[in-house]
Design a protein around this motif. Structure first.
Motif, PDB file in Angstrom:
ATOM      1  N   GLY A 118      13.471  32.395-101.547  1.00 56.29           N
ATOM      2  CA  GLY A 118      14.487  31.425-101.158  1.00 56.29           C
ATOM      3  C   GLY A 118      15.633  32.070-100.410  1.00 56.29           C
ATOM      4  N   PRO A 119      16.554  31.240 -99.913  1.00 54.36           N
ATOM      5  CA  PRO A 119      17.680  31.745 -99.115  1.00 54.36           C
ATOM      6  C   PRO A 119      18.716  32.436 -99.991  1.00 54.36           C
ATOM      7  N   THR A 120      19.492  33.322 -99.376  1.00 53.40           N
ATOM      8  CA  THR A 120      20.571  34.007-100.077  1.00 53.40           C
ATOM      9  C   THR A 120      21.545  32.990-100.654  1.00 53.40           C
ATOM     10  N   GLY A 121      21.945  33.229-101.883  1.00 54.34           N
ATOM     11  CA  GLY A 121      22.859  32.304-102.553  1.00 54.34           C
ATOM     12  C   GLY A 121      22.145  31.250-103.372  1.00 54.34           C
ATOM     13  N   ARG A 122      20.859  31.048-103.093  1.00 48.65           N
ATOM     14  CA  ARG A 122      20.067  30.083-103.861  1.00 48.65           C
ATOM     15  C   ARG A 122      18.714  30.707-104.219  1.00 48.65           C
ATOM     16  N   SER A 123      18.749  32.001-104.509  1.00 51.35           N
ATOM     17  CA  SER A 123      17.507  32.728-104.744  1.00 51.35           C
ATOM     18  C   SER A 123      16.858  32.317-106.054  1.00 51.35           C
ATOM     19  N   ILE A 124      15.544  32.395-106.069  1.00 51.34           N
ATOM     20  CA  ILE A 124      14.774  32.139-107.276  1.00 51.34           C
ATOM     21  C   ILE A 124      13.840  33.333-107.509  1.00 51.34           C
ATOM     22  N   TYR A 125      13.399  33.478-108.759  1.00 50.48           N
ATOM     23  CA  TYR A 125      12.664  34.677-109.148  1.00 50.48           C
ATOM     24  C   TYR A 125      11.463  34.309-110.021  1.00 50.48           C
ATOM     25  N   SER A 126      10.496  35.212-110.076  1.00 49.08           N
ATOM     26  CA  SER A 126       9.310  35.015-110.889  1.00 49.08           C
ATOM     27  C   SER A 126       9.522  35.695-112.249  1.00 49.08           C
ATOM     28  N   PRO A 127       9.539  34.930-113.344  1.00 46.08           N
ATOM     29  CA  PRO A 127       9.663  35.560-114.666  1.00 46.08           C
ATOM     30  C   PRO A 127       8.575  36.599-114.917  1.00 46.08           C
ATOM     31  N   ARG A 128       7.349  36.335-114.429  1.00 40.08           N
ATOM     32  CA  ARG A 128       6.257  37.289-114.614  1.00 40.08           C
ATOM     33  C   ARG A 128       6.606  38.628-113.961  1.00 40.08           C
ATOM     34  N   GLU A 129       7.166  38.600-112.759  1.00 35.45           N
ATOM     35  CA  GLU A 129       7.551  39.844-112.087  1.00 35.45           C
ATOM     36  C   GLU A 129       8.647  40.566-112.848  1.00 35.45           C
ATOM     37  N   VAL A 130       9.614  39.811-113.349  1.00 31.16           N
ATOM     38  CA  VAL A 130      10.705  40.429-114.098  1.00 31.16           C
ATOM     39  C   VAL A 130      10.181  41.104-115.356  1.00 31.16           C
TER      40      VAL A 130
END
Length: 214
Positions: free
Chosen positions: A192-204
């Protein structure tokens, strides 16, 4: 007694659908042009960057154009069959309010069912575009749904931190700021765009396990 082709319920539904179109047409055009809704608007989306002209939302623009053609076409039919003149304002709001005001005359026309059906379809489409979906919080999902979505979930940093803690039974408890930092450093993917980023819990989780092993 004048014959009618629509019963009272369908006629009321027609007037309700025309009200939806009349009140939502401005918002639909804003979305099509990727403009920000004014304070109190239903969906402040696609903000404009100063000095730039964002691309059009072609899906919403296509709907807006087809809705206009639909309304104008039925208004012309009404004029041809009843001698009711076209409205003074030929925008979508003016056309929809015109048809709503004369819904009882539309109900008397042989094409009334086709008109009501087409307008109902467009009202439903417009509502789907202009009404933002309700926000669903983490607690709204069952544990099974959370586990099922684990491999494909992509969420904001605070929700990601909650999911990681839950899915690892508290073995890993990253903070949202840690997740954001790992994203900036490329340790986990930042979607996603900077400031509204999203992440994968699996990767974390995988990243934290690698760090623990090291």
């Amino acid at each position: 007694m004048t014959d009618t082709f629509l019963d009272q319920h369908t006629t009321r539904t027609l007037t309700s659908d025309l009200t939806i179109i009349a009140t939502s047409s401005t918002e639909l055009l804003r979305i099509a042009r990727r403009e920000v809704s004014p304070p109190g608007g239903r969906a402040a989306r696609n903000p404009r960057t100063p000095g730039s002209r964002p691309p059009l939302n072609l899906g919403a623009l296509s709907v807006a154009n087809e809705v206009h053609d639909c309304l104008a076409g039925w208004a012309r039919n009404l004029k041809a069959d009843t001698n009711i003149p076209m409205p003074a304002h030929m925008d979508d709001t003016g056309l929809a309010l015109h048809l709503k005001y004369h819904a009882h005359r539309i109900a008397q026309q042989p094409w009334a069912e086709d008109c009501a059906s087409e307008i109902n379809g467009w009202a439903t489409t417009i509502l789907a575009i202009t009404t933002p979906p309700p926000e669903k919080k983490l607690e709204d999902y069952t544990p099974a749904q959370r586990r099922e979505g684990m491999s494909i979930a992509k969420v904001d940093a605070p929700t990601c931190a909650e999911l990681v803690a839950e899915w690892t039974n508290g073995d890993h408890t990253p903070t949202p700021d840690q997740i954001r930092t790992w994203g900036k450093r490329g340790h986990v993917t930042r979607f996603g765009p900077t400031g509204r980023s999203i992440y994968s819990p699996r990767e974390v989780i995988d990243h934290m396990r690698r760090r623990k092993q090291a």
